[in-house]
Structures are given as structure tokens and as C-alpha cells.
Design a protein around this motif. Structure first.
Motif, PDB file in Angstrom:
ATOM      1  N   VAL A  78      -1.812  -0.217   2.735  1.00 42.10           N
ATOM      2  CA  VAL A  78      -2.602   0.949   2.335  1.00 42.10           C
ATOM      3  C   VAL A  78      -1.691   2.177   2.368  1.00 42.10           C
ATOM      4  O   VAL A  78      -1.063   2.451   3.389  1.00 42.10           O
ATOM      5  CB  VAL A  78      -3.801   1.151   3.289  1.00 42.10           C
ATOM      6  CG1 VAL A  78      -4.586   2.402   2.926  1.00 42.10           C
ATOM      7  CG2 VAL A  78      -4.693  -0.083   3.294  1.00 42.10           C
ATOM      8  N   ASP A  79      -1.611   2.886   1.249  1.00 47.57           N
ATOM      9  CA  ASP A  79      -0.864   4.139   1.182  1.00 47.57           C
ATOM     10  C   ASP A  79      -1.719   5.192   1.877  1.00 47.57           C
ATOM     11  O   ASP A  79      -2.561   5.839   1.264  1.00 47.57           O
ATOM     12  CB  ASP A  79      -0.595   4.497  -0.280  1.00 47.57           C
ATOM     13  CG  ASP A  79       0.183   5.787  -0.452  1.00 47.57           C
ATOM     14  OD1 ASP A  79       0.312   6.559   0.527  1.00 47.57           O
ATOM     15  OD2 ASP A  79       0.639   6.039  -1.573  1.00 47.57           O
ATOM     16  N   GLY A  80      -1.504   5.323   3.186  1.00 46.03           N
ATOM     17  CA  GLY A  80      -2.359   6.156   4.029  1.00 46.03           C
ATOM     18  C   GLY A  80      -2.495   7.598   3.575  1.00 46.03           C
ATOM     19  O   GLY A  80      -3.603   8.147   3.566  1.00 46.03           O
ATOM     20  N   ALA A  81      -1.382   8.219   3.193  1.00 48.49           N
ATOM     21  CA  ALA A  81      -1.445   9.629   2.802  1.00 48.49           C
ATOM     22  C   ALA A  81      -2.310   9.816   1.558  1.00 48.49           C
ATOM     23  O   ALA A  81      -3.164  10.711   1.516  1.00 48.49           O
ATOM     24  CB  ALA A  81      -0.039  10.179   2.570  1.00 48.49           C
ATOM     25  N   ASN A  82      -2.114   8.991   0.537  1.00 54.43           N
ATOM     26  CA  ASN A  82      -2.912   9.139  -0.680  1.00 54.43           C
ATOM     27  C   ASN A  82      -4.392   8.864  -0.424  1.00 54.43           C
ATOM     28  O   ASN A  82      -5.257   9.569  -0.942  1.00 54.43           O
ATOM     29  CB  ASN A  82      -2.384   8.236  -1.793  1.00 54.43           C
ATOM     30  CG  ASN A  82      -1.227   8.872  -2.520  1.00 54.43           C
ATOM     31  OD1 ASN A  82      -1.194  10.074  -2.726  1.00 54.43           O
ATOM     32  ND2 ASN A  82      -0.265   8.062  -2.896  1.00 54.43           N
ATOM     33  N   VAL A  83      -4.678   7.848   0.367  1.00 55.23           N
ATOM     34  CA  VAL A  83      -6.083   7.547   0.680  1.00 55.23           C
ATOM     35  C   VAL A  83      -6.690   8.676   1.511  1.00 55.23           C
ATOM     36  O   VAL A  83      -7.804   9.131   1.243  1.00 55.23           O
ATOM     37  CB  VAL A  83      -6.212   6.186   1.407  1.00 55.23           C
ATOM     38  CG1 VAL A  83      -7.632   5.960   1.907  1.00 55.23           C
ATOM     39  CG2 VAL A  83      -5.775   5.047   0.491  1.00 55.23           C
ATOM     40  N   ALA A  84      -5.962   9.157   2.511  1.00 53.48           N
ATOM     41  CA  ALA A  84      -6.489  10.192   3.412  1.00 53.48           C
ATOM     42  C   ALA A  84      -6.721  11.519   2.700  1.00 53.48           C
ATOM     43  O   ALA A  84      -7.673  12.232   3.008  1.00 53.48           O
ATOM     44  CB  ALA A  84      -5.536  10.398   4.586  1.00 53.48           C
ATOM     45  N   PHE A  85      -5.868  11.861   1.747  1.00 55.53           N
ATOM     46  CA  PHE A  85      -5.988  13.133   1.023  1.00 55.53           C
ATOM     47  C   PHE A  85      -6.967  13.061  -0.143  1.00 55.53           C
ATOM     48  O   PHE A  85      -7.370  14.096  -0.677  1.00 55.53           O
ATOM     49  CB  PHE A  85      -4.625  13.571   0.464  1.00 55.53           C
ATOM     50  CG  PHE A  85      -3.772  14.318   1.442  1.00 55.53           C
ATOM     51  CD1 PHE A  85      -4.051  15.627   1.784  1.00 55.53           C
ATOM     52  CD2 PHE A  85      -2.674  13.707   2.027  1.00 55.53           C
ATOM     53  CE1 PHE A  85      -3.254  16.327   2.675  1.00 55.53           C
ATOM     54  CE2 PHE A  85      -1.869  14.396   2.922  1.00 55.53           C
ATOM     55  CZ  PHE A  85      -2.164  15.702   3.241  1.00 55.53           C
ATOM     56  N   PHE A  86      -7.354  11.873  -0.559  1.00 57.83           N
ATOM     57  CA  PHE A  86      -8.143  11.695  -1.776  1.00 57.83           C
ATOM     58  C   PHE A  86      -9.378  12.596  -1.821  1.00 57.83           C
ATOM     59  O   PHE A  86     -10.210  12.595  -0.929  1.00 57.83           O
ATOM     60  CB  PHE A  86      -8.582  10.234  -1.939  1.00 57.83           C
ATOM     61  CG  PHE A  86      -9.352   9.974  -3.189  1.00 57.83           C
ATOM     62  CD1 PHE A  86      -8.702   9.911  -4.405  1.00 57.83           C
ATOM     63  CD2 PHE A  86     -10.726   9.829  -3.159  1.00 57.83           C
ATOM     64  CE1 PHE A  86      -9.404   9.692  -5.573  1.00 57.83           C
ATOM     65  CE2 PHE A  86     -11.443   9.614  -4.321  1.00 57.83           C
ATOM     66  CZ  PHE A  86     -10.780   9.549  -5.527  1.00 57.83           C
ATOM     67  N   GLY A  87      -9.438  13.394  -2.873  1.00 61.44           N
ATOM     68  CA  GLY A  87     -10.626  14.188  -3.158  1.00 61.44           C
ATOM     69  C   GLY A  87     -10.780  15.495  -2.403  1.00 61.44           C
ATOM     70  O   GLY A  87     -11.524  16.357  -2.827  1.00 61.44           O
ATOM     71  N   GLN A  88     -10.103  15.672  -1.291  1.00 58.54           N
ATOM     72  CA  GLN A  88     -10.337  16.847  -0.460  1.00 58.54           C
ATOM     73  C   GLN A  88      -9.104  17.725  -0.262  1.00 58.54           C
ATOM     74  O   GLN A  88      -9.233  18.904   0.034  1.00 58.54           O
ATOM     75  CB  GLN A  88     -10.855  16.431   0.929  1.00 58.54           C
ATOM     76  CG  GLN A  88     -12.126  15.622   0.892  1.00 58.54           C
ATOM     77  CD  GLN A  88     -13.300  16.406   0.358  1.00 58.54           C
ATOM     78  OE1 GLN A  88     -13.470  17.575   0.669  1.00 58.54           O
ATOM     79  NE2 GLN A  88     -14.109  15.772  -0.468  1.00 58.54           N
ATOM     80  N   GLY A  89      -7.915  17.131  -0.326  1.00 54.97           N
ATOM     81  CA  GLY A  89      -6.707  17.897  -0.050  1.00 54.97           C
ATOM     82  C   GLY A  89      -6.445  18.074   1.431  1.00 54.97           C
ATOM     83  O   GLY A  89      -5.566  18.829   1.825  1.00 54.97           O
ATOM     84  N   LEU A  90      -7.239  17.410   2.255  1.00 56.48           N
ATOM     85  CA  LEU A  90      -7.051  17.396   3.707  1.00 56.48           C
ATOM     86  C   LEU A  90      -6.953  15.938   4.151  1.00 56.48           C
ATOM     87  O   LEU A  90      -7.526  15.049   3.507  1.00 56.48           O
ATOM     88  CB  LEU A  90      -8.233  18.047   4.429  1.00 56.48           C
ATOM     89  CG  LEU A  90      -8.447  19.540   4.200  1.00 56.48           C
ATOM     90  CD1 LEU A  90      -9.779  19.971   4.789  1.00 56.48           C
ATOM     91  CD2 LEU A  90      -7.305  20.343   4.813  1.00 56.48           C
ATOM     92  N   VAL A  91      -6.262  15.693   5.241  1.00 60.69           N
ATOM     93  CA  VAL A  91      -6.168  14.338   5.773  1.00 60.69           C
ATOM     94  C   VAL A  91      -7.503  13.966   6.409  1.00 60.69           C
ATOM     95  O   VAL A  91      -7.988  14.665   7.295  1.00 60.69           O
ATOM     96  CB  VAL A  91      -5.018  14.222   6.800  1.00 60.69           C
ATOM     97  CG1 VAL A  91      -5.044  12.873   7.498  1.00 60.69           C
ATOM     98  CG2 VAL A  91      -3.680  14.453   6.121  1.00 60.69           C
ATOM     99  N   GLN A  92      -8.075  12.892   5.917  1.00 62.00           N
ATOM    100  CA  GLN A  92      -9.338  12.396   6.471  1.00 62.00           C
ATOM    101  C   GLN A  92      -9.169  10.910   6.799  1.00 62.00           C
ATOM    102  O   GLN A  92      -9.144  10.069   5.907  1.00 62.00           O
ATOM    103  CB  GLN A  92     -10.479  12.599   5.474  1.00 62.00           C
ATOM    104  CG  GLN A  92     -10.744  14.072   5.224  1.00 62.00           C
ATOM    105  CD  GLN A  92     -11.962  14.282   4.358  1.00 62.00           C
ATOM    106  OE1 GLN A  92     -13.004  13.684   4.595  1.00 62.00           O
ATOM    107  NE2 GLN A  92     -11.824  15.150   3.372  1.00 62.00           N
ATOM    108  N   TYR A  93      -9.038  10.638   8.075  1.00 58.45           N
ATOM    109  CA  TYR A  93      -8.863   9.259   8.510  1.00 58.45           C
ATOM    110  C   TYR A  93     -10.093   8.415   8.228  1.00 58.45           C
ATOM    111  O   TYR A  93     -10.007   7.200   8.138  1.00 58.45           O
ATOM    112  CB  TYR A  93      -8.459   9.201   9.983  1.00 58.45           C
ATOM    113  CG  TYR A  93      -6.970   9.362  10.151  1.00 58.45           C
ATOM    114  CD1 TYR A  93      -6.117   8.276  10.026  1.00 58.45           C
ATOM    115  CD2 TYR A  93      -6.415  10.609  10.383  1.00 58.45           C
ATOM    116  CE1 TYR A  93      -4.753   8.427  10.137  1.00 58.45           C
ATOM    117  CE2 TYR A  93      -5.053  10.769  10.500  1.00 58.45           C
ATOM    118  CZ  TYR A  93      -4.224   9.668  10.377  1.00 58.45           C
ATOM    119  OH  TYR A  93      -2.865   9.829  10.484  1.00 58.45           O
TER     120      TYR A  93
END
Length: 151
Positions: A78-93
Motif C-alpha cells: 500500500v502506497d501509504g502517503a497517496n492513500v493517506a492524503f487522498f481527497g483531503q491533502g492531510l494525512v489520514q491514517y
């Protein structure tokens, strides 16, 4: 609403992807170093790894993935950064957790690849020019992924 799609690779394809990624990383590091050297205004970082060192580090990582002490190897990344930033522009675990849970429901053994700077409670977001501090839920989720050996 996004649908997960798995790409299955046969052993020859897997070897080809592995070797190609290592060659690409080596070339990218060479290009980066040449770019730094060509710009008199840029300071070359003291800890800048040589292309050979990058290749060595990637090989170590590759060996760790294959022989990570687990009963079975990882089957999904899982590309963590792309998944975490998706849609919001903030890291969301919470986004990462949803993907990991879905992959596990599909019988996969996922590993989240995440830049080290995001594996802490507080970090700088260059594009937003601000610092993000994880809320308690995301921090607990991040820590549980790390403790479970999934990140």
C-alpha cells in the motif's frame, strides 16, 4: 467509493519488476546527484547516498520483504502517503486502515510503505506550508499498524 484492484504477477514478471525498480532507483539517484552538482547555489547534503548505496539499501529492503520472519510473505503493498492524503491533502491514517482492512478481507497480507516523516504525531506538510498534528484516532491507528508489523 474507489474499488481495489489487485495485480497478480507470475514469478518472471515479479523478477522483472524487482530488477527494473532497482535500476530505476540507481538511475534516479545518479540524475539527482548530477543535478545537485550542476547547481552552484545548492548545497549537497552530507548524508547523500551514492547510487551504489541506494541499490544496496533497496536490495536489503527487498530481502527483508521476502524474509521478514513472518509465516507468510506480504502479498500486497500500500502506497501509504497517496492513500493517506487522498481527497483531503492531510494525512489520514483512517484511509490507510480502510485499505488494509479491505485487503485482509480479500485474503491478502498488506504492507504499508510510508515515508518516515509521516510516522510521527506531528510533521510538516510542504505543499500546505503548515504542520499537521495527528488526532488521537489517527495516532492510535498509525501505532497499531506499526506494532502489527504492517507498516
Amino acid at each position: 467509493g474507489a474499488k481495489l484492484r489487485l495485480l497478480a504477477l507470475d514469478p518472471a514478471q515479479r523478477t522483472h519488476v524487482h530488477d527494473t525498480l532497482i535500476d530505476m532507483a540507481y538511475s534516479a539517484q545518479e540524475e539527482y546527484q548530477e543535478k545537485l552538482k550542476a547547481d552552484p547555489n545548492r548545497k549537497i547534503p552530507q548524508d547523500l547516498a551514492s547510487p551504489e548505496k541506494c541499490r544496496e539499501q533497496i536490495m536489503k529492503f527487498s530481502q527483508w520483504i521476502s524474509h521478514n520472519g513472518r509465516e507468510k510473505p506480504f502479498t500486497a503493498f500500500v502506497d501509504g502517503a497517496n492513500v493517506a492524503f487522498f481527497g483531503q491533502g492531510l494525512v489520514q491514517y483512517s484511509h490507510i486502515k480502510l485499505v488494509v482492512d479491505k485487503l485482509e478481507q480479500m485474503g491478502e497480507r498488506p504492507l504499508v510503505i510510508m515515508p518516515e516523516k509521516y510516522v510521527s504525531r506531528k510533521f510538516y506538510l510542504r505543499l500546505r506550508k503548515t504542520t499537521q498534528e495527528l488526532d488521537t484516532t489517527d495516532e492510535v491507528t498509525m501505532n497499531s499498524l506499526v506494532e502489527a508489523g504492517k507498516m
